[in-house]
Design an enzyme around this catalytic site. Structure first.
Site, PDB file in Angstrom:
ATOM      1  N   ARG A  35       0.818  -1.218   0.000  1.00 34.44           N
ATOM      2  CA  ARG A  35       0.000   0.000   0.000  1.00 34.44           C
ATOM      3  C   ARG A  35       0.848   1.263   0.000  1.00 34.44           C
ATOM      4  O   ARG A  35       0.442   2.286  -0.542  1.00 34.44           O
ATOM      5  CB  ARG A  35      -1.007  -0.046   1.155  1.00 34.44           C
ATOM      6  CG  ARG A  35      -2.111  -1.051   0.822  1.00 34.44           C
ATOM      7  CD  ARG A  35      -3.187  -1.192   1.875  1.00 34.44           C
ATOM      8  NE  ARG A  35      -4.253  -2.054   1.355  1.00 34.44           N
ATOM      9  CZ  ARG A  35      -5.254  -2.547   2.067  1.00 34.44           C
ATOM     10  NH1 ARG A  35      -5.350  -2.264   3.356  1.00 34.44           N
ATOM     11  NH2 ARG A  35      -6.164  -3.322   1.506  1.00 34.44           N
ATOM     12  N   HIS A  62      -8.047   0.082  -6.600  1.00 32.42           N
ATOM     13  CA  HIS A  62      -7.356  -1.196  -6.347  1.00 32.42           C
ATOM     14  C   HIS A  62      -6.611  -1.199  -5.009  1.00 32.42           C
ATOM     15  O   HIS A  62      -6.485  -0.182  -4.373  1.00 32.42           O
ATOM     16  CB  HIS A  62      -6.449  -1.587  -7.524  1.00 32.42           C
ATOM     17  CG  HIS A  62      -5.221  -0.742  -7.708  1.00 32.42           C
ATOM     18  ND1 HIS A  62      -4.165  -1.149  -8.488  1.00 32.42           N
ATOM     19  CD2 HIS A  62      -4.879   0.488  -7.239  1.00 32.42           C
ATOM     20  CE1 HIS A  62      -3.235  -0.220  -8.483  1.00 32.42           C
ATOM     21  NE2 HIS A  62      -3.635   0.777  -7.738  1.00 32.42           N
ATOM     22  N   GLU A  63      -6.189  -2.371  -4.586  1.00 33.78           N
ATOM     23  CA  GLU A  63      -5.527  -2.555  -3.276  1.00 33.78           C
ATOM     24  C   GLU A  63      -6.375  -2.027  -2.128  1.00 33.78           C
ATOM     25  O   GLU A  63      -5.863  -1.425  -1.187  1.00 33.78           O
ATOM     26  CB  GLU A  63      -4.160  -1.853  -3.275  1.00 33.78           C
ATOM     27  CG  GLU A  63      -3.044  -2.644  -3.915  1.00 33.78           C
ATOM     28  CD  GLU A  63      -2.567  -3.802  -3.048  1.00 33.78           C
ATOM     29  OE1 GLU A  63      -2.622  -3.703  -1.814  1.00 33.78           O
ATOM     30  OE2 GLU A  63      -2.167  -4.819  -3.626  1.00 33.78           O
ATOM     31  N   GLY A  64      -7.685  -2.263  -2.200  1.00 31.68           N
ATOM     32  CA  GLY A  64      -8.587  -1.780  -1.153  1.00 31.68           C
ATOM     33  C   GLY A  64      -9.139  -0.424  -1.530  1.00 31.68           C
ATOM     34  O   GLY A  64      -8.409   0.566  -1.534  1.00 31.68           O
TER      35      GLY A  64
END
Lengths: 600, 600
Positions: free
Chosen positions: B298, B441-443
């Protein structure tokens, strides 16, 4: 069946509950009309938009106009769509019966047009630009020019463009270099280059009539030396038949982020020395003619931004209802079925924000169209002038507010669809890309803010502003009849009251000559002023919703509750947040003004 | 020559004046390094990014990967770029010398990597994903798995992916359906479909190692039943040579709004019943493994968002300096020469806003990378744990804040370029489109907000939060030494103080079981918390700028003045505006929560 362009219920609410469209039929010009004829026009617009415009919206995006042998080629679906639009009479919806029109109020013609804007912004541009060009000739052209150029436009045989921007000058029209020299026959020979001319070439019409800004040899410098010319792609013979090709060269096409279906062209006028143009109106008055048409054009641009926001809102709403995913935070049991994502509070926030932006801006755009009708059809001349003053004042908001906030709505629609929203397999990313043009063309956001603070506020001794303040106060008064609206009314009243005093201070500074410093934070002012106006429109909608609830019709209850909730969102979440911008304006904050080039 | 990726002066400021990169060389792991080796690595990264990555950024956008004969084809420029990246050792920049790496601090490896992210987000994805997959195997794989799969990744022969998302489940990993059955040889047979797998197919490497989440037959329901598997595109023989093709089918490519150069794939695992996978670590622990790698991933996503913002900022700055257009409001004389648009206050506002967002987020991302180094290399175990707690808390901000505000920066860059910014002839519209993926993306943004408010704040008894508050207070204390910073410090202190009390209240409500209601406005909380953190980082930068000014080096003066002005913008324009969000949070405002599906 779900609606994809706009909510018919909401349109009916606007026309018949908020804006009193039926009241217009009391006026002589609209006496032939009634709610049935209005609804019939809207029904036709909707069905043509759904049948001919919406289906090729993505295809037009994926297959940009191509430059071939000096001409722009379009996908084949555009022409039948535009033809259906023309055949149904929408090009002349607001024009008089004698001139071949439907003689509809502008309120109704905008409401009809909104369907096309939602269905396909790019294809809709071709008739939109033609209307603008036609209106210019109608207002300022000679009888002969009307005969030769306007009538074929009304008949749908000729299309039009607005050719203003030049490569080196951009928004600074004072600096255009296109020249027009008088010729022996009373016409002119133009020479110069224009860019970003939408619809500057296409195969949709027999001819294209460019409305070109250029300077005469004796032109004074700056904006006071700009004249307006008709420059047709093909010359037109006295009998109305097409003559030889004029010296207007398609130099190339621009490739844009969105709005790709509309050709954006570079045009060279007079490369070979024989580009024929015809002066419209008086010399050096070109820009003032353009400005006189700008209220209408900017309502159109603002409504275009609204409708892209609206289409995205409706799509993401439908998606959120149908897409099951995840569980609520207090019932995470994985053995239970997933909920539809509309159940997630943050998705509801993104939908409610979109609703507040889109329906607030929709109301604003239609309100402005109604005001435009007032400027032309109110019986009393003083009242017409009042309407004009208010419309002048509101125009920068009508153009810029939807361009900013309905674009934000598009961003939220993408977010609701998540990874799918980011793909071109779904329509929402295109809505964003198409809408991204709106804060740029027809006067950038920055230019709108200077127009509002530097010009419109003080115009006519501040008559428009005073009237606006009075109207907002009247709405506030009526809201007092509904104690449930107190929490919505109060933040608006607080904002407007402080905005008034900030405005007086800023106007005083301007009057005392502190021009650059006072205009430095015009973008903040535009934001606050816009939120005050849209907040007012939301309070007005909330009153109508309360009145609707009081009628206690079961089928309408959810609709009115939704209105009240969106009003609550806008007036309690968004409006009070503007207080900080007012603090900065009050303090004449100079953070941006004092920033130096070398410090970046 | 102007810089296009990032400002080297600003990077040096971050590394050597704000984040004490040289201090890291006192630690045993980094003892071989010094400022010269750091700068050499950065110089190499910059030159490879400029030479191999930037030149095909637009071409990759215009020529998306094509699906041909079951394989994804890329433009030829991608492979030499990735090869240059690998050869220079950046894939293993932070890995130990023994493992073939440069043993650089993560702070430095992120600083190097940032250049590639700015130059070409899409091409950079391939090594980025490989690093993530490699780190998973390194942390949780067996020696044999490391030998067979990790070593070839380190050597640059195999690439990697993360295969989490499934069509029906989206972000709700609890609901994935991909199954893994044990086979007689200790391996597993997988069956299922994954979508949005970036880098899921390409011709850049001999093999692709998919890190796949799937469920074992005895898996408990939900997130506690997810296991992690290595699923290679080609099986690998015991001697390390490639075996037969595994049963992983490229089902198709997604066509995205931006980030087009990276293949986004649909992968079918086990269509033919023989998809071989290898369990990583313990059964049912897959998601916790993923989460343990998420801080690093992240930070990488956040930095990616920063760098797209940075590239747009620098481009629009250069454009604003070079583009003459219009005149200042108090000197409209059209016979004077136009000014460069950076002279217009509203353009400066848009540049200063970008600078505040981009350099604030850049500092935040590098601060987080520095914190990551602390989690692994501080001598004291308690101090390492403290660093970990703070990093855990900050991770949702590090990921989401740049994704939101550096995207806004991209929008401003387009606006500064006006009509040109809207064309694909200029790079800024692509930066926006590329960056639009980052809040998804990525949460997603919504998930980050739930992670922060619903999980991270209370973790470890709130240790991370307490430490953050203490650090902000310490910065405030140091700021008091500079009276010129009072006006910047005070709004931050006011915000943080009220945020603390709001936070306690919300945590109390959560503890008492009001989960859904309390989390309903998590997006507001994320915004305010993020602004408090970035405001803190700006105050820290402002202190360093004051210290720099005190050193009175002529060549640095403008740089520090710019820092102070950007800090002033962020702390006096943006930070105080968060008070309204706190009011809504304090009131437990339920406007969005109470909105009903049927009311839309």
């Amino acid at each position: 069946m779900s609606e994809t362009l706009l909510s018919s219920r909401n349109l009916a609410f606007e026309l018949y509950e908020v804006l009193d469209a039926e009241g217009l039929t009391q006026r002589e010009r609209f006496a032939e009309h009634n709610r049935e004829t209005f609804d019939a026009a809207i029904g036709t617009a909707r069905s043509i938009a759904e049948k001919y415009f919406a289906p090729h919206n993505r295809k037009g995006d994926e297959n940009e106009p191509r430059y071939e042998d000096g001409q722009a080629r379009l996908i084949p679906e555009v022409k039948p769509a535009v033809d259906a639009f023309l055949e149904a009479g929408f090009l002349n919806a607001a024009r008089s019966f004698e001139a071949g029109g439907m003689q509809l109020p502008t309120l109704l013609s905008q409401a009809c047009f909104a369907h096309f804007q939602a269905a396909n912004a790019a294809t809709t541009s071709y008739p939109f630009l033609t209307m603008g060009a036609a209106n210019l000739i109608e207002s300022f052209g000679t009888q002969e020019q009307k005969q030769r150029f306007l009538q074929p436009m009304i008949d749908g045989r000729f299309f039009g463009t607005m050719a203003l921007t030049e490569p080196h000058a951009g928004s600074s029209l004072a600096d255009i270099r296109t020249r027009a020299k008088p010729a022996a026959d009373g016409s002119y020979r133009l020479k110069g280059n224009k860019i970003f001319i939408s619809g500057g070439d296409h195969p949709l019409s027999e001819n294209i009539v460019h409305m070109v800004l250029a300077k005469l040899p004796d032109a004074p410098p700056g904006v006071k030396g700009i004249s307006l010319f008709i420059v047709p792609k093909f010359l037109v013979n006295d009998d109305g038949s097409l003559g030889p090709r004029n010296d207007v060269l398609l130099a190339g096409l621009f490739h844009k982020m969105g709005w790709r279906g509309t050709t954006s062209t570079a045009l060279n006028f007079g490369d070979n020395g024989h580009c024929v143009g015809y002066l419209v109106g008086q010399p050096h008055q070109g820009l003032s003619y353009m400005f006189q048409m700008m209220n209408e054009a900017r309502i159109g641009v603002g409504m275009g931004a609204v409708m892209l926001g609206y289409a995205g809102y409706l799509y993401s709403l439908e998606y959120a209802r149908e897409r099951p995913q995840g569980r609520l935070p207090d019932s995470k049991d994985p053995s239970t079925a997933p909920v539809s994502i509309i159940q997630h509070a943050d998705v509801r926030r993104m939908l409610l924000t979109q609703k507040a932006y889109v329906e607030g801006a929709f109301d604003l755009g239609l309100y402005a169209a109604r005001l435009f009708d007032d400027t032309t059809t109110l019986a009393d001349e003083a009242e017409r002038r009042q309407a004009h003053e208010l419309l002048d004042l509101l125009t920068p908001i009508v153009k810029s507010w939807p361009s900013e906030f309905c674009l934000k709505a598009n961003e939220l629609a993408i977010q609701i669809l998540g990874g799918h929203g980011y793909t071109r397999e779904y329509p929402v990313e295109q809505y964003y890309r198409d809408n991204r043009l709106n804060p740029i063309h027809e006067g950038t956001h920055g230019i709108q803010s200077l127009d509002l603070l530097g010009r419109k506020l003080a115009q006519n001794g501040g008559a428009g502003l005073k009237r606006l303040i009075r109207l907002i106060a009247e709405t506030g008064e009526r809201a007092r009849a509904h104690p449930s609206l107190d929490a919505l009314r109060q933040p608006l009243e607080q904002l407007v009251s402080r905005l008034q005093s900030v405005t007086l201070g800023l106007l005083g500074d301007l009057a005392s000559g502190k021009v650059t410093a006072t205009l430095a934070n015009s973008a903040l002012y535009l934001k606050v002023f816009g939120h005050a106006v849209v907040g007012w429109r939301w309070l007005e909608q909330a009153i109508r919703a309360e009145e609707g609830l009081a009628r206690d019709v079961a089928a309408d209850r959810d609709f009115y509750r939704g209105k009240l909730q969106a009003a609550r969102y806008f007036l309690t979440w968004e409006v009070p947040a503007c207080q900080h911008e007012l603090t900065l304006l009050e303090a004449r904050d100079a953070t941006c003004l004092e920033m130096q080039d070398a410090w970046f």
